[in-house]
Write an enzyme that holds these catalytic residues in place. Structure first.
Site, PDB file in Angstrom:
ATOM      1  N   ASP A 176       0.761  -1.092   0.013  1.00  0.00           N
ATOM      2  CA  ASP A 176       0.058   0.031   0.050  1.00  0.00           C
ATOM      3  C   ASP A 176       0.740   1.201  -0.089  1.00  0.00           C
ATOM      4  O   ASP A 176       2.188   1.290   0.259  1.00  0.00           O
ATOM      5  CB  ASP A 176      -1.028   0.130   1.513  1.00  0.00           C
ATOM      6  CG  ASP A 176      -2.080   1.054   1.067  1.00  0.00           C
ATOM      7  OD1 ASP A 176      -2.127   1.606   0.010  1.00  0.00           O
ATOM      8  OD2 ASP A 176      -2.882   1.094   1.983  1.00  0.00           O
ATOM      9  N   LYS A 177       0.175   2.405  -0.206  1.00  0.00           N
ATOM     10  CA  LYS A 177       0.876   3.722  -0.397  1.00  0.00           C
ATOM     11  C   LYS A 177      -0.163   4.583   0.355  1.00  0.00           C
ATOM     12  O   LYS A 177      -1.295   4.346   0.504  1.00  0.00           O
ATOM     13  CB  LYS A 177       1.175   3.974  -1.710  1.00  0.00           C
ATOM     14  CG  LYS A 177       1.258   5.650  -1.960  1.00  0.00           C
ATOM     15  CD  LYS A 177      -0.021   6.238  -2.601  1.00  0.00           C
ATOM     16  CE  LYS A 177       0.167   8.009  -2.755  1.00  0.00           C
ATOM     17  NZ  LYS A 177      -1.195   8.424  -2.803  1.00  0.00           N
ATOM     18  N   HIS A 178       0.477   5.479   1.121  1.00  0.00           N
ATOM     19  CA  HIS A 178      -0.043   6.619   1.768  1.00  0.00           C
ATOM     20  C   HIS A 178       0.223   8.006   1.526  1.00  0.00           C
ATOM     21  O   HIS A 178       1.451   7.940   1.634  1.00  0.00           O
ATOM     22  CB  HIS A 178      -0.301   6.182   3.431  1.00  0.00           C
ATOM     23  CG  HIS A 178      -1.283   7.385   4.080  1.00  0.00           C
ATOM     24  ND1 HIS A 178      -2.452   7.266   4.083  1.00  0.00           N
ATOM     25  CD2 HIS A 178      -0.897   8.595   4.877  1.00  0.00           C
ATOM     26  CE1 HIS A 178      -2.980   8.237   4.737  1.00  0.00           C
ATOM     27  NE2 HIS A 178      -2.235   9.113   5.148  1.00  0.00           N
ATOM     28  N   SER A 179      -0.266   8.900   1.020  1.00  0.00           N
ATOM     29  CA  SER A 179       0.027  10.276   0.922  1.00  0.00           C
ATOM     30  C   SER A 179      -0.588  10.920   2.239  1.00  0.00           C
ATOM     31  O   SER A 179      -1.616  11.168   2.767  1.00  0.00           O
ATOM     32  CB  SER A 179      -0.509  10.849  -0.351  1.00  0.00           C
ATOM     33  OG  SER A 179      -0.502  12.353  -0.369  1.00  0.00           O
TER      34      SER A 179
ATOM     35  N   ARG B 291      -9.013  14.666  18.846  1.00  0.00           N
ATOM     36  CA  ARG B 291      -8.171  15.605  18.483  1.00  0.00           C
ATOM     37  C   ARG B 291      -8.635  16.646  17.625  1.00  0.00           C
ATOM     38  O   ARG B 291      -8.091  17.747  17.771  1.00  0.00           O
ATOM     39  CB  ARG B 291      -7.003  14.725  17.788  1.00  0.00           C
ATOM     40  CG  ARG B 291      -6.030  13.854  18.804  1.00  0.00           C
ATOM     41  CD  ARG B 291      -5.202  12.913  17.843  1.00  0.00           C
ATOM     42  NE  ARG B 291      -4.387  13.495  16.969  1.00  0.00           N
ATOM     43  CZ  ARG B 291      -4.305  13.209  15.788  1.00  0.00           C
ATOM     44  NH1 ARG B 291      -4.801  11.867  15.209  1.00  0.00           N
ATOM     45  NH2 ARG B 291      -3.651  13.818  14.843  1.00  0.00           N
TER      46      ARG B 291
ATOM     47  N   SER C 255      -2.194   7.376  14.048  1.00  0.00           N
ATOM     48  CA  SER C 255      -3.423   7.389  13.332  1.00  0.00           C
ATOM     49  C   SER C 255      -3.283   6.843  12.069  1.00  0.00           C
ATOM     50  O   SER C 255      -3.933   5.876  11.713  1.00  0.00           O
ATOM     51  CB  SER C 255      -3.819   8.854  13.358  1.00  0.00           C
ATOM     52  OG  SER C 255      -5.128   8.853  12.674  1.00  0.00           O
TER      53      SER C 255
ATOM     54  N   THR D  48      -9.642  10.817  -1.289  1.00  0.00           N
ATOM     55  CA  THR D  48      -9.742   9.611  -2.575  1.00  0.00           C
ATOM     56  C   THR D  48     -11.000   9.043  -2.450  1.00  0.00           C
ATOM     57  O   THR D  48     -11.682   8.913  -3.523  1.00  0.00           O
ATOM     58  CB  THR D  48      -8.526   8.663  -2.142  1.00  0.00           C
ATOM     59  OG1 THR D  48      -7.217   9.380  -2.207  1.00  0.00           O
ATOM     60  CG2 THR D  48      -8.648   7.597  -3.443  1.00  0.00           C
TER      61      THR D  48
ATOM     62  N   LYS E 204      -3.996   2.107  10.975  1.00  0.00           N
ATOM     63  CA  LYS E 204      -5.147   1.673   9.943  1.00  0.00           C
ATOM     64  C   LYS E 204      -4.284   0.977   8.874  1.00  0.00           C
ATOM     65  O   LYS E 204      -4.922  -0.077   8.639  1.00  0.00           O
ATOM     66  CB  LYS E 204      -5.860   2.871   9.047  1.00  0.00           C
ATOM     67  CG  LYS E 204      -6.578   3.770  10.165  1.00  0.00           C
ATOM     68  CD  LYS E 204      -7.656   4.789   9.484  1.00  0.00           C
ATOM     69  CE  LYS E 204      -6.724   6.041   9.041  1.00  0.00           C
ATOM     70  NZ  LYS E 204      -6.502   6.947  10.347  1.00  0.00           N
ATOM     71  N   LYS E 205      -3.114   1.176   8.444  1.00  0.00           N
ATOM     72  CA  LYS E 205      -2.278   0.444   7.697  1.00  0.00           C
ATOM     73  C   LYS E 205      -1.928  -1.105   8.118  1.00  0.00           C
ATOM     74  O   LYS E 205      -2.120  -2.013   7.667  1.00  0.00           O
ATOM     75  CB  LYS E 205      -1.064   1.155   7.360  1.00  0.00           C
ATOM     76  CG  LYS E 205      -1.301   2.695   6.402  1.00  0.00           C
ATOM     77  CD  LYS E 205      -2.275   2.267   5.079  1.00  0.00           C
ATOM     78  CE  LYS E 205      -2.556   3.604   4.326  1.00  0.00           C
ATOM     79  NZ  LYS E 205      -3.312   3.299   3.246  1.00  0.00           N
TER      80      LYS E 205
END
Length: 440
Positions: A83-86, A171, A186, A123, A190-191
């Site tokens: 996976d990738k996260h931005s 938060r 955070s 997204t 999730k990842k």
């Protein structure tokens, strides 16, 4: 039993929290035994006193284990789970192309994405502009989509990292969002709950990014890499430029259209192509699907140019409830704004810069984002044909096209946009898209 107030006092006084204390806090978030006030107090103590890497790893793992952790062994998928996260930007649609590219190269991508946050587009909001697309499928449908398409871009379900959902909401209203440790926990909880075997992080920096300064971006990237690897998830991070719109469109339906045309090979804006290629290649290397960067980039280019990535995107949309012929008829299916208005250059020159964050906020003004979590999103609105920094323009050239719900909104936004795009007398120094890789 550990008293909440004693755990809060311990952190307030600057001491490191032990794993048992962190576990008690996370349990309290999920079962409600910690009040809003107590959770907010500890979040503020964490924010003000900071968290060590060990504490952040413990918090991340505890939040991961607060709900369901997906396992893929029983699905017999013949490839790594990647996976990738931005960290988010304006016009950042890389996930829409990266997931099917990596799938076409032999990876499996269960990508848990988010809604729009602040000035950055989400997204999931983009994918919601595809009629029928189910962004929160049940586990069985998610598994089927992965087996069929190799990728599935979905939202966080109620079962995944529930402690993070409650803590994030607290938060958000207590001015504790900007803690690097809490952001790290955070994102990564999730990842990790998605059962990943490899992750690449795209940490944006610049006037359109959460991290406005390079120092902050490096601190966040370093934290994400250290904690992810410490929690057993092989991770690399790239710091990339977000001082301008990425690609030539921003909004929801307009970005889906750009992503489809990118996969079709019809238009590939240079910087968007560079970010997509490099991050996809990085994932192939992390997942052991390529031996070196040259081979990885060749595989990415083959997936794009052969149409294999486009085919994976089409399969994903169909598997998650969207139209089976979506990529062939995207213009037919995607909602279009009733008013489209060109913003033209008042004089010639070079695009010297743009107020990227303010451009993102203009999409919210048009209705393409949320002021409150309960707001609905108008998928039709946004900008297309957006100019790039360094581009030469003459008087009357199109700087952008505003897509709006009515003529008034289009006119007002056009006037604001003119003030947000700088036309200079000389060409600006070219800035690289990729700035730093961690680990180097």
């Amino acid at each position: 039993m550990m008293l909440a107030q004693e755990i809060i006092r311990h952190k307030r006084d600057g001491h490191s929290l032990q794993r048992a204390q962190i576990d008690a806090f996370v349990r309290g978030l999920v079962d409600g035994s910690w009040s809003e006030g107590q959770a907010a107090a500890l979040a503020m103590a964490m924010f003000l006193k900071g968290m060590s890497s060990a504490e952040t790893i413990d918090l991340t793992q505890a939040m991961t284990q607060s709900g369901v952790v997906m396992e893929w062994a029983s699905a017999n998928l013949p490839g790594p789970i990647l996976d990738k996260h931005s960290t988010g930007g304006v016009g950042d649609k890389v996930s829409l192309m990266l997931a099917p590219i990596v799938a076409a190269c032999g990876g499996f991508v269960p990508m848990i994405s988010g809604r729009g946050l602040g000035h950055t587009g989400g997204t999931l909001d983009k994918l919601d502009s595809i009629a029928g697309y189910q962004s929160t499928p049940d586990t069985q449908r998610l598994r089927q989509a992965l087996q069929t398409a190799g990728c599935a871009i979905i939202g966080q379900t109620a079962e995944l990292a529930p402690a993070d959902r409650r803590l994030y909401a607290i938060r958000d209203v207590t001015a504790t969002v900007e803690s690097v440790a809490l952001i790290t926990a955070s994102i990564l909880s999730k990842k990790l709950a998605a059962g990943l075997q490899g992750l690449v992080m795209d940490v944006k920096v610049g006037n359109g990014a959460f991290a406005a300064s390079q120092a902050m971006a490096i601190e966040l990237a370093q934290s994400l890499v250290t904690v992810a690897n410490g929690a057993g998830l092989p991770t690399r991070a790239w710091i990339t430029d977000m001082n301008q719109v990425l690609g030539d469109s921003c909004g929801n339906a307009v970005e889906i259209r750009e992503a489809v045309e990118f996969l079709q090979g019809k238009r590939r804006e240079t910087r968007l192509l560079e970010v997509t290629r490099r991050l996809s290649a990085e994932l192939l290397l992390i997942g052991g699907l390529a031996l070196n960067e040259v081979q990885a980039l060749h595989q990415v280019d083959t997936a794009l140019d052969s149409g294999a990535a486009l085919e994976r995107f089409a399969r994903m949309v169909a598997a998650l409830g969207g139209p089976a012929d979506f990529v062939e008829r995207a213009h037919h299916y995607l909602p279009a704004a009733p008013v489209q208005m060109q913003v033209v250059a008042p004089h010639g020159g070079w695009i010297g810069g743009m107020a990227t964050r303010a451009i993102g906020l203009q999409i919210i003004e048009l209705g393409g984002g949320r002021r409150r979590a309960s707001d609905s999103v108008d998928a039709r609105v946004g900008f297309t044909q957006f100019v790039q920094v360094g581009q030469r323009v003459e008087a009357g050239d199109v700087l952008a096209v505003v897509h709006a719900a009515d003529a008034n909104a289009a006119k007002n936004t056009s006037q604001v946009l003119l003030a947000l795009i700088q036309i200079a007398d000389q060409a600006p120094a070219s800035a690289p898209v990729f700035i730093t890789r961690l680990p180097a």
